[in-house]
Motif scaffolding. Structure first.
Motif, PDB file in Angstrom:
ATOM      1  N   THR A  76    -106.283  62.927  67.898  1.00  0.00           N
ATOM      2  CA  THR A  76    -106.241  61.682  68.658  1.00  0.00           C
ATOM      3  C   THR A  76    -107.387  61.549  69.666  1.00  0.00           C
ATOM      4  N   CYS A  88     -96.976  57.775  68.318  1.00  0.00           N
ATOM      5  CA  CYS A  88     -96.161  58.934  67.933  1.00  0.00           C
ATOM      6  C   CYS A  88     -94.745  58.825  68.487  1.00  0.00           C
ATOM      7  N   GLN A 129    -104.211  56.409  62.492  1.00  0.00           N
ATOM      8  CA  GLN A 129    -102.766  56.411  62.699  1.00  0.00           C
ATOM      9  C   GLN A 129    -102.063  57.123  61.550  1.00  0.00           C
ATOM     10  N   ILE A 143     -99.748  60.415  61.996  1.00  0.00           N
ATOM     11  CA  ILE A 143     -98.333  60.442  61.610  1.00  0.00           C
ATOM     12  C   ILE A 143     -98.076  61.560  60.601  1.00  0.00           C
ATOM     13  N   MET A 151     -97.967  64.746  62.552  1.00  0.00           N
ATOM     14  CA  MET A 151     -96.746  64.849  63.342  1.00  0.00           C
ATOM     15  C   MET A 151     -95.563  65.234  62.466  1.00  0.00           C
TER      16      MET A 151
END
Length: 283
Positions: free
Chosen positions: A113, A129, A153, A157, A160
């Motif tokens: 990020t 997030c 993004q 994701i 994550m």
């Protein structure tokens, strides 16, 4: 199709679906839906028994002086598009429903990020997030669908989900473009006629870079320079960044030796637009 505004009601619906043995797909959106969003919903409908579309302008992913208050909204139009695409439920919560007044918990990430959009929007991906983490907990989807236009993004994701052990498959879907090449975006609604024409410089410039790669150029700096040079021919364009990065870790590359992401963010007037392409030199 139902429109649901509370977490409790949505969880109850999903619990019933699960009891019937249904698979569940999730399409997270901020509303003001267009054909790009519709393509995600159609894909989700084709791969799942039931589909939830979240329609929520998430305040935590907007920074100071960004367009939270003016971000376009049209729930009636969104509902018509979702129903036509085959969605089962629209989740349309208020900010107060998603974030308690004394909320103090956020999900953050480093490395992926820091560059690209994260360089000039330092709090953006924490907001992304956090809201996606919450949606995954609320909906517990089998699959979740994101557009490749928001390439950083999508990478964030995916990381994550891997790092936090979510049992959900992330499905990236191709960029949907207007007939003249402009990537579809809710923020295109901000553009006046002159700006709309000027915005074509993003795609046109990226195409030049992609053509260089396909012709055998492997020096990332040379490709970036050509993209930048062409973008600077448009007087209304104010460039935020043009970068060629590793497609997985988003680190800048000098020599192209595998899958890369070429990404750009450009202001046309006051409107910030993004676009990109992926290229794999080994494919």
């Amino acid at each position: 199709m139902q429109i649901v505004t509370t977490i409790e009601e949505l969880r109850s619906i999903v619990k019933w679906w699960r009891g019937e043995g249904h698979s569940v797909g999730l399409v997270p959106t901020m509303g003001y839906l267009h054909e790009g969003h519709k393509s995600l919903i159609v894909k989700a409908v084709s791969e799942n028994d039931r589909v939830v579309v979240s329609d929520f302008v998430n305040p935590t992913q907007f920074g100071a002086n960004e367009d939270l208050s003016t971000y376009p909204r049209d729930m009636e139009r969104d509902a018509a598009l979702c129903e036509a695409a085959g969605a089962d439920v629209i989740f349309h919560p208020s900010p107060e429903e998603m974030y308690l007044e004394d909320n103090c918990t956020f999900v953050d990430m480093n490395r992926l990020t820091k560059g690209l959009c994260g360089k000039t929007r330092p709090t953006h991906f924490s907001g992304v997030c956090t809201v996606v983490f919450k949606l995954f907990n609320i909906v517990t989807p089998d699959r979740a669908y994101f557009g490749q236009k928001d390439a950083q993004q999508l990478a964030v994701i995916r990381r994550m989900v891997r790092d936090m052990n979510f049992n959900v498959r992330i499905v990236g879907c191709p960029i949907v473009r207007e007939a003249d090449g402009l990537a579809m975006s809710s923020r295109n609604a901000y553009l006046n006629e002159k700006e709309r024409k000027a915005a074509l410089i993003l795609h046109k410039s990226l195409v030049l870079g992609e053509e260089m790669l396909r012709a055998g150029e492997r020096d990332a700096g040379k490709v970036r320079d050509v993209i930048l040079k062409n973008m600077r021919t448009e007087p209304l364009a104010r460039i935020d960044y043009v970068e060629l990065v590793d497609a997985k870790n988003l680190e800048p590359v000098k020599k192209i030796e595998g899958p890369i992401l070429a990404a750009t963010a450009v202001y046309i007037g006051k409107t910030r637009l993004i676009d990109n392409f992926h290229y794999d030199s080994e494919a």
